[in-house]
Motif scaffolding. Structure first.
Motif, PDB file in Angstrom:
ATOM      1  N   MET A  17      -2.994  -1.348  -2.891  1.00 13.46           N
ATOM      2  CA  MET A  17      -3.601  -0.388  -2.830  1.00 13.46           C
ATOM      3  C   MET A  17      -2.590   1.233  -3.384  1.00 13.46           C
ATOM      4  SD  MET A  17      -6.723   0.680  -0.008  1.00 13.46           S
ATOM      5  CE  MET A  17      -8.076   2.200  -0.216  1.00 13.46           C
ATOM      6  N   LEU A  18      -3.706   1.814  -4.045  1.00 13.51           N
ATOM      7  CA  LEU A  18      -2.501   3.450  -4.070  1.00 13.51           C
ATOM      8  C   LEU A  18      -3.431   4.737  -3.212  1.00 13.51           C
ATOM      9  CD1 LEU A  18      -1.344   3.481  -7.635  1.00 13.51           C
ATOM     10  CD2 LEU A  18      -0.796   3.011  -5.383  1.00 13.51           C
ATOM     11  N   ILE A  19      -2.514   5.616  -2.619  1.00 15.50           N
ATOM     12  CA  ILE A  19      -3.509   6.748  -1.602  1.00 15.50           C
ATOM     13  C   ILE A  19      -3.233   7.568  -2.122  1.00 15.50           C
ATOM     14  CG2 ILE A  19      -4.222   7.069   0.354  1.00 15.50           C
ATOM     15  CD1 ILE A  19      -4.988   4.440   0.496  1.00 15.50           C
ATOM     16  N   MET A  20      -3.836   8.267  -2.912  1.00 15.89           N
ATOM     17  CA  MET A  20      -3.473   9.861  -3.262  1.00 15.89           C
ATOM     18  C   MET A  20      -4.585  10.888  -3.482  1.00 15.89           C
ATOM     19  SD  MET A  20      -3.491   8.416  -7.220  1.00 15.89           S
ATOM     20  CE  MET A  20      -4.438   7.014  -6.428  1.00 15.89           C
ATOM     21  N   VAL A  34      -5.659  -2.893  -9.290  1.00 15.16           N
ATOM     22  CA  VAL A  34      -4.781  -2.245  -8.113  1.00 15.16           C
ATOM     23  C   VAL A  34      -5.916  -1.065  -7.759  1.00 15.16           C
ATOM     24  CG1 VAL A  34      -3.325   0.010  -7.820  1.00 15.16           C
ATOM     25  CG2 VAL A  34      -2.628  -1.927  -9.674  1.00 15.16           C
ATOM     26  N   LYS A  35      -6.024  -1.397  -6.128  1.00 19.76           N
ATOM     27  CA  LYS A  35      -6.904  -0.443  -5.340  1.00 19.76           C
ATOM     28  C   LYS A  35      -7.161   0.851  -5.348  1.00 19.76           C
ATOM     29  CE  LYS A  35      -9.914  -3.909  -5.243  1.00 19.76           C
ATOM     30  NZ  LYS A  35     -11.214  -4.514  -6.350  1.00 19.76           N
ATOM     31  N   ILE A  39       0.851  -1.202  -0.016  1.00 15.98           N
ATOM     32  CA  ILE A  39       0.247   0.030  -0.423  1.00 15.98           C
ATOM     33  C   ILE A  39       1.303   1.545  -0.254  1.00 15.98           C
ATOM     34  CG2 ILE A  39      -2.018   1.192   0.879  1.00 15.98           C
ATOM     35  CD1 ILE A  39      -2.703  -1.451   2.709  1.00 15.98           C
ATOM     36  N   PHE A  40       0.609   2.071  -0.767  1.00 15.32           N
ATOM     37  CA  PHE A  40       1.403   3.084  -1.251  1.00 15.32           C
ATOM     38  C   PHE A  40       1.035   4.752  -1.255  1.00 15.32           C
ATOM     39  CE2 PHE A  40       3.523  -0.718  -3.072  1.00 15.32           C
ATOM     40  CZ  PHE A  40       4.916  -0.300  -2.271  1.00 15.32           C
ATOM     41  N   ASP A  41       1.605   5.478  -0.639  1.00 16.30           N
ATOM     42  CA  ASP A  41       1.146   7.162  -0.532  1.00 16.30           C
ATOM     43  C   ASP A  41       1.263   7.501  -2.214  1.00 16.30           C
ATOM     44  OD1 ASP A  41      -0.719   6.541   1.835  1.00 16.30           O
ATOM     45  OD2 ASP A  41       1.372   6.703   3.121  1.00 16.30           O
ATOM     46  N   LEU A  42       1.008   8.242  -2.707  1.00 16.74           N
ATOM     47  CA  LEU A  42       1.441   9.009  -3.818  1.00 16.74           C
ATOM     48  C   LEU A  42       1.483  11.020  -3.145  1.00 16.74           C
ATOM     49  CD1 LEU A  42       0.555   6.619  -6.888  1.00 16.74           C
ATOM     50  CD2 LEU A  42       2.412   7.134  -5.070  1.00 16.74           C
ATOM     51  N   ASP A  43       2.299  11.211  -3.801  1.00 24.24           N
ATOM     52  CA  ASP A  43       2.103  12.582  -3.952  1.00 24.24           C
ATOM     53  C   ASP A  43       2.763  13.598  -5.007  1.00 24.24           C
ATOM     54  OD1 ASP A  43       0.937  15.206  -3.243  1.00 24.24           O
ATOM     55  OD2 ASP A  43       0.895  14.989  -1.849  1.00 24.24           O
ATOM     56  N   PHE A  44       2.988  14.458  -5.325  1.00 28.79           N
ATOM     57  CA  PHE A  44       3.902  15.404  -6.132  1.00 28.79           C
ATOM     58  C   PHE A  44       4.155  16.502  -5.098  1.00 28.79           C
ATOM     59  CE2 PHE A  44       0.724  14.545  -9.731  1.00 28.79           C
ATOM     60  CZ  PHE A  44       1.751  14.400 -10.704  1.00 28.79           C
ATOM     61  N   HIS A  45       5.380  17.265  -5.566  1.00 32.40           N
ATOM     62  CA  HIS A  45       6.387  17.903  -4.681  1.00 32.40           C
ATOM     63  C   HIS A  45       6.838  19.438  -5.873  1.00 32.40           C
ATOM     64  CE1 HIS A  45       8.640  21.070  -1.921  1.00 32.40           C
ATOM     65  NE2 HIS A  45       9.494  20.337  -2.429  1.00 32.40           N
TER      66      HIS A  45
END
Length: 583
Positions: free
Chosen positions: A357-360, A378-379, A279-285
């Protein structure tokens, strides 16, 4: 009529001063409208003398009033205490950097700027590095050639038996670099070397900037005079800033991608990343550009609360360990929504399967790409934009439409209320999603979470998204600890390589944190740098082994009880052993 009071005592002293007479004469002529003859006669000047005075005033050659004094303290006790020693060391031919280091060791800490101020006040000029070793631009300075030697693989036979370093704690990262098998990672990535400097040494030289929190907007020369960073890289001295910049731009995105794939495989083996939970958290910077006229797109920069010219970077964090596992840079607006798919391909290459799973955030990708994720199995959990129709739908909900749940998290926002619905259609999403309208999470407006996972419980889904907010904290920690916030700098690194180095540096400090006893489970990278890595000591060469003796500090008992290996065989030191001692 009101009588004019008599002048008080002391007026005669003021009236007799030259500037007072000048002021009265000039004021009468220029401001009160008196003729030149009248103003001159009242002040005791001749007409021609006053005419010359007016001419000089208009030309800026006359100062009637004294300039104001500079506010603040007129002396500096630290500078005054070290002034004599600074002058003595400069007459020996030492540079500003060397003087600062020397007097700091002697118990009179003084920064480079303060040393420079003293030398400028005393009339010293700059030391010439080339071409004449004894030349100087100031007769007050004896002068010598301060050019540092060229970088090369370290000759342990020429290494002094005992040498002082202000960065002995930096070598605490070596056991975990060996555990991650850095030479194998560099080989897998295909990083090139040169005839004099191996690829692993180049990467370790750049990594030293991250681990010591050396900002790229300041001079990398700060590290060149200290033996610890060079020993970390297996070099006699670190490469100069031009060499580091040139090397970073020799590398392509394919190199960084291969390096991350090999690094993630090692992180899974070491327990720094989880392959089963996935399970991974995704984000831009957005890394803002601080220079002028950059050929970059505008992206939203949170620290400025506005859109600015910047380089868009992408990060993925393992939700279980809170460690970064992926980074990419220089994304364009046209392709940034596809970076989610690029990460799925990367993780499938590393672990053999797609992320579970991807959390974004809602801006990470588009609804069409969410459909591709669903096709791959992919959830996902993301936010839904609050359109006017959705806002009306939320406003129409009654208290009976919500139910309260209790989250496993501290604080007063652990009992939100949820209105859940299934089979919700979106504008561009090919299927239907599960929608949660959540209040009581600490935000004024309701949070609308959408997901294609119908099996996970409502409580677990909200907790997963609440945990996703930690990636913003991790990115802030990286910016602070690893200085990933400047594109215009002395060492202009390829940003793609820069963010990959951030992933490696964070993995090293996460592994080091696991070796520490006590309550260091959630220590931030800058805390570890400040308490442990930024510690002076001595490097003792014993032929086939290197002993690093770390000076006593407040946190020395923690290091004594840390699970550091007794001896570490370092491949890029020719198989020599590394041993730690604590004063």
């Amino acid at each position: 009529m009101t009588a004019v009071p008599a002048p008080r005592p002391g007026w005669e002293l003021l009236a007799g001063q030259v500037n007072q007479r000048r002021y009265e004469a000039l004021r009468a002529y220029l401001y009160e409208g008196a003729s030149l003859q009248q103003a001159a006669g009242a002040a005791g000047y001749t007409r021609s003398a006053l005419a010359s005075l007016v001419r000089d005033l208009r030309a800026g050659k006359v100062t009637v009033f004294a300039p104001p004094g500079v506010p603040g303290r007129k002396n500096s006790p630290k500078k005054d205490a070290a002034r004599g020693r600074v002058i003595e060391l400069r007459r020996e031919g030492l540079s500003i950097y060397e003087i600062s280091v020397r007097i700091t060791r002697e118990g009179t800490p003084l920064g480079r700027s303060a040393v420079s101020d003293i030398l400028r006040e005393e009339g010293f000029g700059r030391l010439l590095r080339d071409p004449e070793p004894e030349a100087s631009i100031s007769p007050a300075t004896s002068g010598r050639d301060t050019a540092l030697p060229a970088a090369a693989v370290i000759d342990f036979a020429a290494l002094p038996g005992r040498i002082h370093t202000t960065m002995a704690g930096l070598l605490l990262a070596v056991p975990d670099l060996v555990a991650l098998d850095l030479p194998a990672l560099v080989t897998a990535a295909g990083y090139p070397g040169t005839r004099t400097i191996p690829a692993a040494s180049y990467l370790l030289s750049l990594l030293a900037l991250k681990l010591t929190a050396t900002r790229r907007v300041s001079h990398v020369d700060d590290l060149l005079c200290d033996p610890a960073p060079a020993l970390l890289a297996g070099l006699s001295v670190l490469p100069k800033k031009t060499a580091l910049t040139d090397y970073s731009y020799r590398l392509s995105h394919d190199h960084q991608r291969a390096f991350l794939a090999a690094l993630d495989a090692r992180m899974i083996t070491a327990g720094l990343a989880t392959s089963e939970e996935a399970i991974f958290d995704l984000d831009f910077h957005a890394v803002m550009h601080w220079g002028a006229d950059p050929a970059l797109e505008k992206h939203y920069v949170p620290t400025r609360s506005q859109r600015s010219r910047s380089v868009l970077t992408f990060f993925a964090q393992d939700s279980g360990t809170h460690n970064l596992v992926y980074a990419s840079a220089d994304l364009s607006k046209a392709s940034q929504h596809r970076e989610v798919i690029a990460f799925c391909d990367h993780w499938k290459q590393v672990s053999g399967s797609d992320p579970r799973m991807l959390i974004m955030d809602q801006k990470v990708t588009t609804q069409q790409v969410l459909g591709e994720l669903d096709d791959r199995g992919v959830k996902f959990a993301t936010l839904r934009m609050r359109s006017p129709s959705l806002v009306r739908q939320i406003s129409a909900l009654t208290p009976s439409d919500f139910r309260q749940i209790t989250l496993d998290r501290p604080g007063r926002h652990n009992k939100p209320r949820v209105a859940e619905s299934t089979g919700v259609k979106l504008t561009s999403y090919p299927g239907t999603v599960r929608q949660l309208i959540v209040t009581g999470l600490g935000r004024e407006a309701p949070t609308v979470i959408i997901s294609n996972d119908y099996e996970i419980t409502t409580r677990a889904l909200i907790e997963q998204y609440a945990r996703r907010m930690t990636i913003e904290q991790r990115l802030a920690e990286i910016i602070q600890a690893f200085c990933a916030d400047a594109l215009s700098s002395t060492v202009n690194l390829n940003v793609d390589l820069d963010v990959v180095l951030c992933v490696l540096a964070q993995a090293l400090l996460a592994a080091f944190r696991l070796r520490l006893p006590g309550n260091y489970d959630h220590a931030t990278p800058d805390t570890l740098q400040r308490r442990f890595l930024d510690t002076p000591g001595e490097i003792i060469s014993n032929g086939d082994s290197i002993t690093v003796k770390i000076n006593r500090r407040a946190y020395s008992p923690v290091l004594r009880h840390a699970s550091l290996p007794a001896d570490t065989t370092v491949p890029w030191w020719g198989g020599r052993q590394l041993h730690f001692e604590f004063a």
